[in-house]
Design a protein around this motif. Structure first.
Motif, PDB file in Angstrom:
ATOM      1  N   GLY A  58       0.835  -1.201   0.000  1.00  0.00           N
ATOM      2  CA  GLY A  58       0.000   0.000   0.000  1.00  0.00           C
ATOM      3  C   GLY A  58       0.870   1.252   0.000  1.00  0.00           C
ATOM      4  O   GLY A  58       0.514   2.270  -0.595  1.00  0.00           O
ATOM      5  N   SER A  59       2.007   1.164   0.657  1.00  0.00           N
ATOM      6  CA  SER A  59       2.944   2.299   0.688  1.00  0.00           C
ATOM      7  C   SER A  59       3.404   2.641  -0.718  1.00  0.00           C
ATOM      8  O   SER A  59       3.489   3.813  -1.097  1.00  0.00           O
ATOM      9  N   TRP A  91      -0.934   7.282   8.412  1.00  0.00           N
ATOM     10  CA  TRP A  91       0.169   6.334   8.489  1.00  0.00           C
ATOM     11  C   TRP A  91       1.424   7.004   7.941  1.00  0.00           C
ATOM     12  O   TRP A  91       1.330   7.980   7.185  1.00  0.00           O
ATOM     13  N   THR A  93       3.508   6.147   5.644  1.00  0.00           N
ATOM     14  CA  THR A  93       3.638   6.217   4.182  1.00  0.00           C
ATOM     15  C   THR A  93       2.397   6.786   3.493  1.00  0.00           C
ATOM     16  O   THR A  93       2.270   6.694   2.277  1.00  0.00           O
ATOM     17  N   SER A  94       1.471   7.355   4.299  1.00  0.00           N
ATOM     18  CA  SER A  94       0.480   8.252   3.697  1.00  0.00           C
ATOM     19  C   SER A  94       1.197   9.593   3.520  1.00  0.00           C
ATOM     20  O   SER A  94       0.994  10.303   2.543  1.00  0.00           O
ATOM     21  N   VAL A 136      -7.432   9.784   4.422  1.00  0.00           N
ATOM     22  CA  VAL A 136      -7.162   8.441   4.932  1.00  0.00           C
ATOM     23  C   VAL A 136      -8.474   7.901   5.480  1.00  0.00           C
ATOM     24  O   VAL A 136      -9.036   8.469   6.415  1.00  0.00           O
ATOM     25  N   CYS A 164      -6.053   2.104   2.318  1.00  0.00           N
ATOM     26  CA  CYS A 164      -5.316   0.914   2.756  1.00  0.00           C
ATOM     27  C   CYS A 164      -6.018   0.166   3.888  1.00  0.00           C
ATOM     28  O   CYS A 164      -5.812  -1.027   4.070  1.00  0.00           O
ATOM     29  N   TYR A 188      -1.568  -6.116   3.306  1.00  0.00           N
ATOM     30  CA  TYR A 188      -0.695  -6.619   4.375  1.00  0.00           C
ATOM     31  C   TYR A 188      -1.521  -7.555   5.264  1.00  0.00           C
ATOM     32  O   TYR A 188      -2.750  -7.463   5.291  1.00  0.00           O
TER      33      TYR A 188
END
Ligand code: PLP
Length: 399
Positions: A58-59, A91, A93-94, A136, A164, A188
């Motif tokens: 997702g990152s 997150w 990596t958002s 998000v 994600c 994940y």
């Protein structure tokens, strides 16, 4: 042996997932091929997205969305310093792909009831440099998409949905991740479906799709709509290896694709099971006299048909440091817990190190971090004995 009797997720792989994975291993075709393409096609069909591209996480999907926005092959590309609105409850990596793309994150507090960005606060943060909103969708819930789409239209903003944590949730019967120009999904292992590691990026525009396709694979033109045009301009080069764009290698393996696809085919029943278990656990815990008035649970927002990631718990007790104490006890009593994403991201050492925090206050996100946590949701039917065990573990922790 797992130290938790109630883990975040029990082994999420069915026998048929494993069989499919083994078949791919036996075929010896492990690098991107038909399994990945099949999964992408199924994903597009089910969500009614325009384009889907599988990646290794997702990152990576978030990174591709942001990198696409600054790509020179994009007609309307963003410039250094352009601003992107992002909730403080996000997150890592958002956030980081925004910085890594030389863009500027502008944080907005969340709504303490929905866990999602507070739409009312977005307008105050918009100026000439604001170019996009990165939403998000937290743990299966969604903010008010009608409001978001109104703001998007009024200020002509690009929308990126970090989905994600919310694969399968719908707002007014439309899947989250299909509202914005881009969306990301993670597979994940604790997520709604799992391919071990894996993710998907969806987008609406054909050029964007071909840009992200090239970025996913080294920046080469092969397999994209740029291929012939670029080759015609460079006939002296080997057509198979023309690098016309910047790039990464973010491709998934075929094993991840086949397992992900197999799980995706049963996503509706996985969602249903999690929803049923969620209701059973909530009813059990709320019928426990010791827990009554000590805990409550976040509910879905209006118009949302949720696909819950986990069960987020609100602590009603006001004692100082109550969450830390409670979480410690729950963990000791066999219940695995997680913070709601990572709390107020402006308080993480990395954001402070990079000078992004600016000492602004985000009280709702702080409140969520200090008074909430989440636990997993089983994807298999749970027994009454198991429910009693969960209730007792909570009771022991709250005493
Ligand atoms: C909101 C959000 N965005 C992005 C990610 C990253 O996904 P992945 O772990 O697949 O890289 C996560 C991971 O859980 C997440 O919760």
């Amino acid at each position: 042996m797992n130290k938790y009797f109630y883990p975040l997720i029990e082994n999420p792989y069915s026998n048929s997932d494993i069989r499919k994975g083994i078949n791919v291993l036996k075929s010896k075709q492990l690098t991107l091929s038909n399994e990945t393409k099949k999964f992408e096609k199924n994903f597009t069909t089910k969500l009614k997205s325009k384009y889907s591209l599988m990646v290794n996480s997702g990152s990576s999907a978030n990174l591709l969305a942001l990198q696409c926005l600054i790509n020179p092959y994009r007609k309307k590309k963003l410039k250094k310093g352009d601003e992107i609105i992002i909730p403080t409850l996000c997150w890592s990596t958002s956030l980081w792909p925004i910085i890594q793309s030389n863009l500027k994150p502008v944080f907005v507090d969340v709504n303490s009831e929905t866990l999602n960005i507070d739409e009312a606060q977005i307008k105050n943060k918009i100026n000439k440099k604001t170019k996009a909103i990165l939403l998000v969708h937290v743990l299966g819930n969604s903010c008010d998409m009608d409001q978001i789409m109104k703001i998007k239209k009024k200020y002509n903003l690009i929308l990126i949905e970090d989905t994600c944590e919310s694969l399968g949730s719908k707002y007014k019967n439309k899947y989250l991740g299909t509202f914005g120009e881009f969306s990301s999904f993670s597979f994940y292992s604790s997520h709604q479906i799992s391919s071990g590691e894996g993710g998907m990026i969806c987008c609406k525009d054909k050029t964007d799709y071909n840009i992200i396709k090239s970025l996913r694979s080294h920046g080469w033109s092969r397999g994209t709509t740029f291929e012939n045009k670029i080759y015609n301009k460079n006939p002296h080069l080997d057509k198979r290896f023309i690098f016309f764009n910047s790039g990464y290698n973010l491709r998934p393996t075929e094993v991840a694709a086949t397992v992900g696809n197999n799980q995706f085919k049963r996503i509706d029943s996985l969602i249903r099971m999690r929803n049923i278990n969620r209701k059973k656990i909530i009813n059990k815990l709320l019928s426990n006299k010791i827990l009554k008035n000590k805990i409550d649970f976040y509910k879905e927002n209006k118009f949302v048909t949720p696909s819950w990631f986990g069960l987020s718990v609100k602590i009603l007790e006001t004692k100082k440091n109550i969450k830390k104490t409670l979480v410690k006890k729950l963990e000791k009593n066999g219940i695995e817990t997680r913070p709601i994403i990572s709390g107020n991201f402006t308080k993480q050492p990395a954001t402070i190190k990079y000078g992004l925090s600016k000492r602004k206050k985000y009280p709702n996100t702080d409140l969520i971090y200090n008074k909430s946590f989440f636990i997993g949701l089983p994807t298999k039917k749970i027994s009454n004995n198991y429910l009693t065990k969960i209730s007792l573990a909570f009771e022991k922790s709250f005493k």
